[in-house]
Design a protein around this motif. Structure first.
Motif, PDB file in Angstrom:
ATOM      1  N   HIS A 181       8.089  15.601  -5.598  1.00  0.00           N
ATOM      2  CA  HIS A 181       7.556  16.876  -5.110  1.00  0.00           C
ATOM      3  C   HIS A 181       6.220  16.650  -4.397  1.00  0.00           C
ATOM      4  CE1 HIS A 181       6.038  21.026  -5.320  1.00  0.00           C
ATOM      5  NE2 HIS A 181       4.921  20.492  -5.790  1.00  0.00           N
ATOM      6  N   PHE A 182       5.338  15.889  -5.051  1.00  0.00           N
ATOM      7  CA  PHE A 182       4.015  15.680  -4.454  1.00  0.00           C
ATOM      8  C   PHE A 182       4.087  14.747  -3.238  1.00  0.00           C
ATOM      9  CE2 PHE A 182       2.358  16.994  -8.745  1.00  0.00           C
ATOM     10  CZ  PHE A 182       1.747  18.150  -8.283  1.00  0.00           C
ATOM     11  N   HIS A 249      -7.702  15.457 -19.703  1.00  0.00           N
ATOM     12  CA  HIS A 249      -8.010  15.935 -21.061  1.00  0.00           C
ATOM     13  C   HIS A 249      -8.489  17.389 -21.090  1.00  0.00           C
ATOM     14  CE1 HIS A 249      -7.769  11.687 -21.903  1.00  0.00           C
ATOM     15  NE2 HIS A 249      -8.766  11.454 -21.082  1.00  0.00           N
ATOM     16  N   HIS A 250      -8.071  18.175 -20.131  1.00  0.00           N
ATOM     17  CA  HIS A 250      -8.425  19.600 -20.159  1.00  0.00           C
ATOM     18  C   HIS A 250      -7.151  20.443 -20.136  1.00  0.00           C
ATOM     19  CE1 HIS A 250     -12.331  18.021 -18.886  1.00  0.00           C
ATOM     20  NE2 HIS A 250     -12.802  19.093 -19.485  1.00  0.00           N
ATOM     21  N   ASN A 251      -7.192  21.565 -20.866  1.00  0.00           N
ATOM     22  CA  ASN A 251      -6.022  22.448 -20.857  1.00  0.00           C
ATOM     23  C   ASN A 251      -5.756  22.971 -19.454  1.00  0.00           C
ATOM     24  OD1 ASN A 251      -5.647  22.180 -23.562  1.00  0.00           O
ATOM     25  ND2 ASN A 251      -6.873  23.971 -24.108  1.00  0.00           N
ATOM     26  N   ASP A 252      -6.834  23.269 -18.725  1.00  0.00           N
ATOM     27  CA  ASP A 252      -6.686  23.860 -17.401  1.00  0.00           C
ATOM     28  C   ASP A 252      -7.374  22.952 -16.376  1.00  0.00           C
ATOM     29  OD1 ASP A 252      -6.825  25.320 -15.082  1.00  0.00           O
ATOM     30  OD2 ASP A 252      -7.254  27.221 -16.091  1.00  0.00           O
ATOM     31  N   PRO A 253      -6.618  21.998 -15.781  1.00  0.00           N
ATOM     32  CA  PRO A 253      -7.259  21.030 -14.888  1.00  0.00           C
ATOM     33  C   PRO A 253      -7.849  21.669 -13.624  1.00  0.00           C
ATOM     34  CG  PRO A 253      -4.860  20.705 -14.937  1.00  0.00           C
ATOM     35  CD  PRO A 253      -5.191  21.736 -15.979  1.00  0.00           C
ATOM     36  N   LEU A 254      -7.235  22.737 -13.148  1.00  0.00           N
ATOM     37  CA  LEU A 254      -7.785  23.354 -11.930  1.00  0.00           C
ATOM     38  C   LEU A 254      -9.164  23.937 -12.223  1.00  0.00           C
ATOM     39  CD1 LEU A 254      -7.626  24.254  -9.007  1.00  0.00           C
ATOM     40  CD2 LEU A 254      -6.391  26.306  -9.752  1.00  0.00           C
ATOM     41  N   GLU A 255      -9.264  24.637 -13.340  1.00  0.00           N
ATOM     42  CA  GLU A 255     -10.538  25.231 -13.713  1.00  0.00           C
ATOM     43  C   GLU A 255     -11.586  24.124 -13.859  1.00  0.00           C
ATOM     44  OE1 GLU A 255     -12.358  28.375 -13.647  1.00  0.00           O
ATOM     45  OE2 GLU A 255     -10.191  28.648 -13.570  1.00  0.00           O
ATOM     46  N   ALA A 256     -11.160  22.960 -14.368  1.00  0.00           N
ATOM     47  CA  ALA A 256     -12.085  21.841 -14.549  1.00  0.00           C
ATOM     48  C   ALA A 256     -12.488  21.236 -13.203  1.00  0.00           C
ATOM     49  CB  ALA A 256     -11.440  20.771 -15.428  1.00  0.00           C
ATOM     50  N   ALA A 281      -4.374  15.889  -2.314  1.00  0.00           N
ATOM     51  CA  ALA A 281      -5.030  14.574  -2.373  1.00  0.00           C
ATOM     52  C   ALA A 281      -5.267  14.168  -3.831  1.00  0.00           C
ATOM     53  CB  ALA A 281      -6.347  14.610  -1.605  1.00  0.00           C
ATOM     54  N   ILE A 282      -5.659  15.151  -4.658  1.00  0.00           N
ATOM     55  CA  ILE A 282      -5.842  14.856  -6.094  1.00  0.00           C
ATOM     56  C   ILE A 282      -4.508  14.407  -6.686  1.00  0.00           C
ATOM     57  CG2 ILE A 282      -6.302  15.915  -8.360  1.00  0.00           C
ATOM     58  CD1 ILE A 282      -8.418  17.679  -6.925  1.00  0.00           C
ATOM     59  N   ALA A 283      -3.457  15.154  -6.350  1.00  0.00           N
ATOM     60  CA  ALA A 283      -2.128  14.819  -6.872  1.00  0.00           C
ATOM     61  C   ALA A 283      -1.745  13.400  -6.460  1.00  0.00           C
ATOM     62  CB  ALA A 283      -1.100  15.824  -6.366  1.00  0.00           C
ATOM     63  N   GLU A 310      -2.951   6.039 -17.765  1.00  0.00           N
ATOM     64  CA  GLU A 310      -1.563   6.439 -17.526  1.00  0.00           C
ATOM     65  C   GLU A 310      -1.182   7.764 -18.206  1.00  0.00           C
ATOM     66  OE1 GLU A 310       1.502   3.983 -19.146  1.00  0.00           O
ATOM     67  OE2 GLU A 310       2.886   4.480 -17.527  1.00  0.00           O
ATOM     68  N   LYS A 311      -1.447   7.848 -19.502  1.00  0.00           N
ATOM     69  CA  LYS A 311      -1.016   9.038 -20.240  1.00  0.00           C
ATOM     70  C   LYS A 311      -1.757  10.291 -19.747  1.00  0.00           C
ATOM     71  CE  LYS A 311      -0.106  10.553 -24.893  1.00  0.00           C
ATOM     72  NZ  LYS A 311      -1.224  11.042 -25.683  1.00  0.00           N
ATOM     73  N   PRO A 312      -3.098  10.227 -19.688  1.00  0.00           N
ATOM     74  CA  PRO A 312      -3.779  11.435 -19.198  1.00  0.00           C
ATOM     75  C   PRO A 312      -3.415  11.768 -17.758  1.00  0.00           C
ATOM     76  CG  PRO A 312      -5.354   9.653 -19.614  1.00  0.00           C
ATOM     77  CD  PRO A 312      -4.049   9.205 -20.165  1.00  0.00           C
ATOM     78  N   ALA A 313      -3.111  10.750 -16.950  1.00  0.00           N
ATOM     79  CA  ALA A 313      -2.723  11.031 -15.557  1.00  0.00           C
ATOM     80  C   ALA A 313      -1.421  11.833 -15.542  1.00  0.00           C
ATOM     81  CB  ALA A 313      -2.565   9.733 -14.774  1.00  0.00           C
ATOM     82  N   TRP A 314      -0.511  11.438 -16.406  1.00  0.00           N
ATOM     83  CA  TRP A 314       0.748  12.195 -16.483  1.00  0.00           C
ATOM     84  C   TRP A 314       0.526  13.616 -16.977  1.00  0.00           C
ATOM     85  CZ3 TRP A 314       4.876  12.317 -13.971  1.00  0.00           C
ATOM     86  CH2 TRP A 314       5.461  11.152 -13.465  1.00  0.00           C
ATOM     87  N   GLU A 315      -0.376  13.738 -17.952  1.00  0.00           N
ATOM     88  CA  GLU A 315      -0.657  15.087 -18.469  1.00  0.00           C
ATOM     89  C   GLU A 315      -1.157  15.988 -17.346  1.00  0.00           C
ATOM     90  OE1 GLU A 315      -1.706  13.770 -22.992  1.00  0.00           O
ATOM     91  OE2 GLU A 315      -3.313  14.676 -21.802  1.00  0.00           O
ATOM     92  N   VAL A 316      -2.073  15.458 -16.544  1.00  0.00           N
ATOM     93  CA  VAL A 316      -2.590  16.281 -15.444  1.00  0.00           C
ATOM     94  C   VAL A 316      -1.476  16.559 -14.432  1.00  0.00           C
ATOM     95  CG1 VAL A 316      -4.246  16.459 -13.554  1.00  0.00           C
ATOM     96  CG2 VAL A 316      -4.934  15.379 -15.677  1.00  0.00           C
ATOM     97  N   LEU A 317      -0.701  15.526 -14.096  1.00  0.00           N
ATOM     98  CA  LEU A 317       0.351  15.729 -13.087  1.00  0.00           C
ATOM     99  C   LEU A 317       1.305  16.842 -13.507  1.00  0.00           C
ATOM    100  CD1 LEU A 317       1.349  12.164 -11.883  1.00  0.00           C
ATOM    101  CD2 LEU A 317       0.629  14.081 -10.436  1.00  0.00           C
ATOM    102  N   ARG A 318       1.657  16.860 -14.773  1.00  0.00           N
ATOM    103  CA  ARG A 318       2.593  17.892 -15.258  1.00  0.00           C
ATOM    104  C   ARG A 318       1.974  19.277 -15.126  1.00  0.00           C
ATOM    105  NH1 ARG A 318       4.512  13.700 -18.863  1.00  0.00           N
ATOM    106  NH2 ARG A 318       6.648  13.294 -18.158  1.00  0.00           N
ATOM    107  N   LYS A 319       0.702  19.364 -15.460  1.00  0.00           N
ATOM    108  CA  LYS A 319       0.037  20.676 -15.355  1.00  0.00           C
ATOM    109  C   LYS A 319      -0.191  21.047 -13.889  1.00  0.00           C
ATOM    110  CE  LYS A 319      -2.306  20.277 -19.749  1.00  0.00           C
ATOM    111  NZ  LYS A 319      -3.483  19.708 -20.369  1.00  0.00           N
ATOM    112  N   TRP A 320      -0.566  20.068 -13.093  1.00  0.00           N
ATOM    113  CA  TRP A 320      -0.861  20.281 -11.663  1.00  0.00           C
ATOM    114  C   TRP A 320       0.372  20.840 -10.948  1.00  0.00           C
ATOM    115  CZ3 TRP A 320      -5.717  20.506 -10.683  1.00  0.00           C
ATOM    116  CH2 TRP A 320      -6.249  20.299  -9.418  1.00  0.00           C
ATOM    117  N   TYR A 321       1.509  20.305 -11.367  1.00  0.00           N
ATOM    118  CA  TYR A 321       2.801  20.699 -10.794  1.00  0.00           C
ATOM    119  C   TYR A 321       3.066  22.195 -11.000  1.00  0.00           C
ATOM    120  CZ  TYR A 321       7.950  20.232 -10.221  1.00  0.00           C
ATOM    121  OH  TYR A 321       9.251  20.338  -9.825  1.00  0.00           O
ATOM    122  N   GLN A 322       2.500  22.727 -12.103  1.00  0.00           N
ATOM    123  CA  GLN A 322       2.717  24.158 -12.413  1.00  0.00           C
ATOM    124  C   GLN A 322       1.784  25.071 -11.610  1.00  0.00           C
ATOM    125  OE1 GLN A 322       5.104  25.023 -14.508  1.00  0.00           O
ATOM    126  NE2 GLN A 322       5.518  22.872 -14.975  1.00  0.00           N
TER     127      GLN A 322
END
Ligand SMILES: Cc1ncc(COP(=O)(O)O)c(C=O)c1O
Length: 1009
Positions: A181-182, A249-256, A281-283, A310-322
Motif C-alpha cells: 500500500h505504501f 511507542h505511542h498510541n497515536d503516532p500522528l499526534e506524536a 515519506a515517514i511511511a 523492527e518491532k516498533p517500526a511495525w507497530e507504527v506502520l500498522r497504525k499509520w496505515y489506519q
C-alpha cells in the motif's frame, strides 16, 4: 568476512586513542551499524568518540563525513555538533593495520555530553518539538553543502526507497498488504515528490543518534551524532526520518509527529507541497527499516543492533496505515501554522457572498430565526445525563421550548464540546490517557420528525446509507458540490432511513430538491428528531460515514476541514458561544476570592460536570477521580440528585417543625452505629460537627483540654484549628495552644516507633500529656482522632493503639471523639465506620463529607449521657442543620450505599488495588509503603533511607493528571499519594490507575539515584 573477526577490542581502541591521537582515557564500546565506536572518557572535559572503520572502508566516504562535520561546525547559529579532531600527524582520518593485517581507518570526534534519546522517558511533546527544532537547524546549516559522496546509491534514502518492492516476498500476507500500500502510493506520487527541494541532510536521527540534555523534567534535544548516512535527497526526508523513530511507542503516532513538524518548521520553514509528502515519506522510511531488518536477519543473525527498530517500526506502520493520508497532511499543515485544508480560505471567501435563509433548508417550517440551545458539557439545559438520555422526556422538553418560541428554530452546536456521547466507540487511548470525542462539528436543527430537508446547492449524492447504531446518524446523506474549482460536501444526518436511502450514489440533486425527511428514534440513531447539518472540504476517504464529533485535541484540524455551517446563514444566534478562558477565571479569583484559597495543579482545571467516578472539564475531557471522597456514592448520583430536587420543590425549613425527613435520616444513620451511640445533632460541615463535639465535651466534662494527634486535621473554625496540628504546626501556624496536647503521629512505617507492634508505645505517649494536664490542676476533656489519619498521610492506627489510648483517656475522666469526617460511611470496607476496625466505641462521632454526597450535611452522634449533659438549658439552634432537603439527601446516600453494595465494593476494589500497588512497589522501590483500608489508601514515596520524596509525589500526581487521573498528595512531607475515590470506583478503574501509575513510575524523574 565474519562480523566477529572484524571487531575491535576495547583494549585495541584504547591503544589507538593513545598512539594516534595522544588521548588517554577510559574506553567503552558503543553500538554502531557501520563503524566500531568507542567512547573515550577523559578526566577533564567531555571526552571523545573513536570511530574505527570496517575493513576496506572507502576513504572518500569517510572524508565526506569529516567535511560535512566541518561545514556544520563552521556555520553560525546555536547548533551543537561533533567536532573533528586531527591525529598526531595532522590527519583528519588516521590509519592503522589491525591484528589480521587489515588497513583500518580511524577518526576521533569530540564527545557530546547528554543522554541518548532511546534512554529518555518520558518523551513528551515538548521534547519532540525540540527534536524538530534541532533537526530543522541542522538542515538549515547544511544548506549549500555538497560532495560527490552525497549523491551515492543508498538504501536508507527515502527517495530511493522503491528497492524495497523487490523484497515483499519476505513478508506475511498482512504485512505485505501494508507495505505494498505504501510503496504503491509512494510510486504514484513520484511526479510531485521528485520536484521537491533537495539538499544534503543528516538522514539518520534515530533513537541512538539524538543527544538529549540531562534535565529529567522538560529536557531538550541538544545535538545529532553519526553523520554517516547523510545524503543529498528531498529535504523533507530529514524530518521524515526523525519523525519515523520518534513516533514509535505511542498510541497515536500522528499526534506524536505533529510537534516534531512544528519544531522543524520553526527553524526551517517547510513548504506546503513538502507537507503533502511527509506522511508517505515517514511511511517509506519505516518500510525501508522493516525490509532491512528482514534482510539483515538473514545476513547477520548475531547483530542484534540491526533489529532494534523492527518491532516498533511495525507497530507504527500498522497504525499509520489506519490514518488517512489527507488527515495526516491537514494535521501537519495545521501544526505548521497553515490552514488545515488548503482551500479553507478560498471557501471562506466564496461563502462571504452567500446568504441562505433557513426556509431554503426547511421550506415547510414557517420560522426563519434561531433559538440557540446550549448542549455543552456545562449546560444546565442538558441537566443530568440520565434525564437527557430519556428521549421521550427530552422530546417533551424540546416541544415545550418550541411552544414558548413558536417562530424560531431551536438550533446550534458548531464546535460545541458535548458530553452526550456516552458510547465507548467515542473513546480511545491517546498518548496521554483516555480521550473522548466531544466537539460537535455541525449544526443541529431540532425540528419535528418528517420535516423535509432541501438542498441549498446543486449536488451529487456521494453517500446515502443507514448508518445504524446507537448515537450514530441513522439515515445519512452526503452531497458533493462543485463551484468553479471549489469542491465541498454537505452532510445530512438523522434522517428517516427510507428517505435517505431513496437517494442513490451518483444521483444529482438540484438546489431546492428534497433530500429526505427527518427521522425519529430509534431509526435516526436514537436521538430526539433533529438534523445534523455539516460542511466538509474533504471526505477523508469516508464512504458510508463521516465524523460529526471530534476529539478535542484535534479540534483545530477539524474546524478547518468542517467550516462553520453558519457561513451560509449568517445568523448571529448560530455563532459558537464564547466561554471564559481559564486565565480570566484565575485572575478574577486571585483578586476577589480569599487569598489563601488554593488551586490544585500547576495548570488548574475547570471542572463543569461530574458523573460517577469521573469529572469533566469544559472541553469534555473526562478525569478519573481518585481524590473526592465527598462524592461518596458517585458524582451527581442520580438518586441523590432527585431526592434533593424533589424535597427542594416541596419544602425547606429549619428543624423547629416536625418533619419525617430528619427522623428518617436519624433512624437510618443510627442503624449503622453501635447502640451506645444513639443521639444525633445535624450540622452543615465537618468543622461544625467537631466544633459542636468540643462544646459537648466542655458541657459534659467541664474540661477544655484536648489531646490530639500530630498532623491531625479537624476543621477550619477557631476551635478546630486550635486542635489541628496540621494547621498550627504548619505554614502560618504558631504552635499548639495552651489547651491542646499533641502526641506523636502513630506512623508505624516512618514514625517515632515502627512496626506492627508499635500500637502500645504510641498509646502510652498519651500518658505524659495527661500528666501535664493534671499537673496544671486541670482535667482531660477529650481525645480526638481520625480512625485513619488522612492529612497525616493515610496513617493506619497500629494494632492495639486505639483501645489503649481510649483506656488512658477515660481513666483520666476524658471523652473519646472519633472524627469520621473522611473515612466514614462504608469507605474502609471491612466495617461501616473506621473506629470499628479497632473494636472500640467512642463517646462522640463526627460525620461529614460523605453524608451529603457534596451537599453540605454533617452530623454529631453521641451517647445518651453526653447528650443529657449538653442539654443544660441553652437551646441548640442551627438554621440549616437537619433541614428536610439535607436530610432527604443524606438518607438517599445511606440507602445508595446499601442498595448498590458500595461498602462491599470498597472492600473488593480496595483490596485488589492495594495488592496491585504492592506489586508495583516491588518493581519501583520509590514506593516505600502502601497502606490503608478499603477505598482509603496511601502510597508513600521515600528513598532507601526512608527520606520523604515530596517532589516525586508531586511529579507523579501531576503526570497522572496529564493522563486524565486525579490524585492528591498529603502527609507532613507531602510525599503520600492519597486514593479516596467515589465508592463506585470499579476494578477496571483500579486497573487503569495502576497501568498509568506504572508507566509514570518508570519515568526518569521517578527513579532513585
Ligand atoms: C478529618 C477531618 N475532619 C474535619 C474536617 C472539616 O470538615 P469541613 O471541611 O466539612 O468543615 C475535615 C476536612 O477536610 C477533615 O478531613
Amino acid at each position: 568476512m565474519e562480523y566477529e573477526k572484524l571487531k575491535i577490542s576495547t583494549e585495541e581502541a584504547g591503544k589507538l586513542a593513545q598512539n594516534l591521537f595522544n588521548v588517554q582515557g577510559e574506553i567503552f564500546p558503543l553500538p554502531g551499524e557501520i563503524d566500531f565506536n568507542f567512547r573515550v572518557k577523559v578526566p577533564d572535559g567531555d571526552g571523545y568518540i573513536l570511530k574505527v572503520s570496517r575493513v576496506g572502508e572507502d576513504i572518500g566516504y569517510l572524508g565526506y563525513q569529516q567535511k560535512l562535520l566541518q561545514y556544520v561546525a563552521a556555520q553560525k547559529g546555536n547548533l551543537v555538533s561533533p567536532l573533528v579532531v586531527k591525529d598526531v600527524h595532522g590527519n583528519e582520518i588516521s590509519e592503522y593495520k589491525d591484528s589480521s593485517g587489515n588497513l583500518r581507518k580511524v577518526r576521533l570526534l569530540t564527545w557530546i555530553p547528554g543522554r541518548l534519546w532511546s534512554g529518555v522517558n518520558p518523551q513528551l511533546d515538548s521534547l519532540r518539538f525540540s527534536l524538530g527544532e534541532q533537526c530543522g537547524r541542522l538542515t538549515d546549516s547544511l544548506q549549500g553543502f555538497d560532495h560527490p559522496m552525497a549523491h551515492r546509491e543508498f538504501e536508507w534514502d527515502v527517495a530511493q526507497a522503491l528497492w524495497t518492492k523487490t523484497h515483499l516476498n519476505l513478508f506475511e500476507d498482512d504485512e505485505k498488504e501494508i507495505l505494498s500500500h505504501f510503496i504503491d502510493a509512494f510510486q504514484n506520487n513520484q511526479d510531485s515528490y521528485s520536484k521537491l527541494r533537495k539538499s544534503v541532510v543528516h538522514n539518520d536521527a534515530n533513537d541512538n543518534n539524538i543527544i538529549v540534555t540531562e534535565e529529567l523534567v522538560e529536557p531538550q534535544v541538544r545535538a545529532f551524532i553519526d553523520y554517516g548516512d547523510a545524503i543529498y535527497t528531498q529535504t523533507i526526508n530529514d524530518l521524515a526520518v526523525a519523525s519515523a523513530y520518534a513516533i514509535m511507542h505511542h498510541n497515536d503516532p500522528l499526534e506524536a509527529a505533529l510537534p516534531i513538524a512544528a519544531g522543524y518548521h520553526k527553524s526551517f520553514p517547510l513548504l506546503e507541497e513538502e507537507l503533502e509528502h511527509l506522511y508517505h515519506a515517514i511511511a517509506m522510511r519505516l518500510v525501508i527499516s522493516v525490509t532491512k531488518s528482514a534482510l539483515n536477519k538473514i545476513k547477520e543473525p548475531d547483530n542484534t543492533y540491526l533489529l532494534v527498530s523492527e518491532k516498533p517500526a511495525w507497530e507504527v506502520l500498522r497504525k499509520w496505515y489506519q490514518i488517512h493520508p489527507d488527515f495526516a497532511y491537514f494535521s501537519f499543515r495545521k501544526a505548521c501554522g497553515f490552514t488545515s485544508h488548503p482551500k479553507e480560505n478560498e471557501f471562506g471567501q466564496w461563502a462571504k457572498g452567500l446568504q441562505f435563509s433557513l426556509r431554503e433548508l426547511f421550506p415547510t417550517i414557517e420560522a426563519d430565526d434561531v433559538l440557540p440551545i446550549d448542549l455543552s458539557v456545562s449546560s444546565e439545559w442538558v441537566g443530568h445525563q440520565e434525564e437527557f438520555n430519556d428521549l421521550d422526556f427530552l422530546q417533551f422538553r424540546l416541544e415545550q421550548l418550541q411552544k414558548e418560541h413558536p417562530n424560531k428554530i431551536i438550533a446550534g452546536g458548531y464546535l460545541e464540546p458535548r458530553a452526550l456521547y456516552g458510547t465507548s466507540s467515542y473513546d480511545k487511548m491517546g498518548n496521554n490517557g483516555r480521550e473522548s470525542r466531544t466537539v460537535h462539528l455541525g449544526v443541529d436543527f431540532w425540528l419535528p420528525a418528517n420535516t423535509p430537508v432541501h438542498a441549498l446547492f446543486d449536488g451529487e449524492v456521494v453517500t446515502a446509507v443507514n448508518d445504524a447504531g446507537d448515537k450514530e446518524y441513522g439515515g445519512l446523506v452526503i452531497l458533493k458540490h462543485q463551484v468553479n474549482n471549489l469542491e465541498f460536501y454537505t452532510l445530512y444526518g438523522h434522517m428517516t432511513v427510507a428517505s435517505a436511502t431513496k437517494n442513490k450514489v451518483g444521483d444529482t440533486l438540484k438546489k431546492g430538491d428534497c433530500i429526505g425527511l427527518l427521522g425519529n428514534y430509534p431509526e435516526n440513531g436514537n436521538w430526539a428528531p433533529h438534523l445534523h447539518f455539516q460542511l466538509m472540504l474533504s471526505l477523508l476517504g469516508n464512504e458510508n460515514d463521516f465524523p460529526g464529533v471530534a476529539y478535542y485535541i484535534q479540534l483545530d484540524v477539524w474546524k478547518g476541514l468542517c467550516p462553520d455551517p453558519n457561513l451560509l446563514f449568517k445568523n448571529t444566534k448560530l455563532e459558537p458561544s464564547q466561554t471564559k478562558v481559564n486565565d480570566a477565571l484565575v485572575d478574577y479569583r486571585k483578586k476577589h476570592l480569599g487569598k489563601s484559597l488554593s488551586l490544585q495543579y500547576k495548570v488548574p482545571i475547570k471542572m463543569v460536570r461530574g458523573a460517577g467516578q469521573y469529572l469533566m472539564d469544559q472541553h469534555g475531557r473526562k478525569y478519573l477521580d481518585t481524590v473526592n471522597n465527598v462524592a461518596h456514592v458517585g458524582h451527581e448520583n442520580y438518586a441523590v440528585v432527585k431526592a434533593g430536587q424533589k424535597q427542594m420543590a416541596l419544602l425547606n425549613t429549619n428543624s423547629r417543625y416536625l418533619h419525617e425527613n430528619i427522623n428518617t435520616l436519624a433512624e437510618e444513620l443510627l442503624e449503622t452505629l453501635p447502640p451506645e451511640l444513639s443521639v444525633l445533632h445535624f450540622v452543615n460541615s465537618g468543622s461544625e460537627a467537631n466544633e459542636l463535639a468540643i462544646r459537648m465535651v466542655r458541657a459534659a466534662t467541664g474540661q477544655r483540654d484536648i489531646i490530639a494527634s500530630e498532623v491531625g486535621y479537624h476543621g477550619n473554625s477557631n476551635m478546630c484549628v486550635d486542635i489541628s496540628s496540621y494547621k498550627f504546626d504548619g505554614k502560618g501556624g504558631s504552635g499548639a495552644p495552651e489547651y491542646t496536647h499533641i502526641f506523636p503521629l502513630p506512623d508505624a512505617f516512618r514514625g517515632k516507633y515502627r512496626g506492627k507492634d508499635s500500637g502500645e508505645k504510641y498509646a502510652d505517649e498519651i500518658l505524659p500529656l495527661i500528666e501535664r494536664i493534671t499537673s496544671k490542676g486541670r482535667g482531660v476533656g477529650a481525645l480526638i482522632l481520625e480512625s485513619i489519619i488522612s492529612c497525616g498521610g493515610q496513617i493506619e492506627l497500629p494494632d492495639g493503639f486505639l483501645a489503649r489510648a481510649y483506656e488512658h483517656v477515660r481513666k483520666a475522666g476524658g471523652l473519646c471523639i472519633a472524627d469520621e469526617v473522611q473515612v466514614g460511611c462504608g469507605r474502609v470496607g471491612k466495617t461501616f465506620w473506621g473506629f470499628q476496625l479497632h473494636h472500640v466505641v467512642p463517646d462522640i462521632v463526627t460525620i461529614g463529607k460523605p453524608l451529603g454526597n457534596g451537599h453540605p450535611l454533617a452530623a454529631v452522634v453521641c451517647t445518651q449521657e453526653v447528650a443529657e449533659k449538653f442539654a443544660n438549658g441553652m437551646e441548640y439552634f442551627n438554621t440549616f442543620g437537619g433541614n428536610p432537603v439535607s436530610c432527604a439527601i443524606g438518607t438517599e446516600v445511606l440507602r445508595t450505599v446499601k442498595r448498590e453494595k458500595l461498602q462491599e465494593n470498597a472492600l473488593e476494589v480496595g483490596e485488589f488495588l492495594k495488592q496491585k500497588l504492592q506489586k508495583l512497589a516491588q518493581d519501583y522501590p520509590v514506593i516505600g509503603d502502601v497502606r490503608g483500608q478499603g477505598l482509603f489508601l496511601g502510597i508513600e514515596l521515600v528513598d532507601e533511607a526512608l527520606n520523604p520524596l515530596g517532589d516525586k509525589a508531586d511529579y507523579l500526581a501531576n503526570r497522572m493528571k496529564d493522563h486524565g487521573i486525579l490524585m492528591s498528595t498529603d502527609g507532613p512531607d507531602n510525599n503520600v499519594l492519597k486514593i479516596k475515590p467515589p465508592m463506585v470506583f470499579s476494578l477496571e478503574n483500579a486497573e487503569e490507575l495502576v497501568l498509568h501509575m506504572g508507566k509514570i513510575l518508570a519515568e526518569d524523574f521517578m527513579q532513585l539515584n
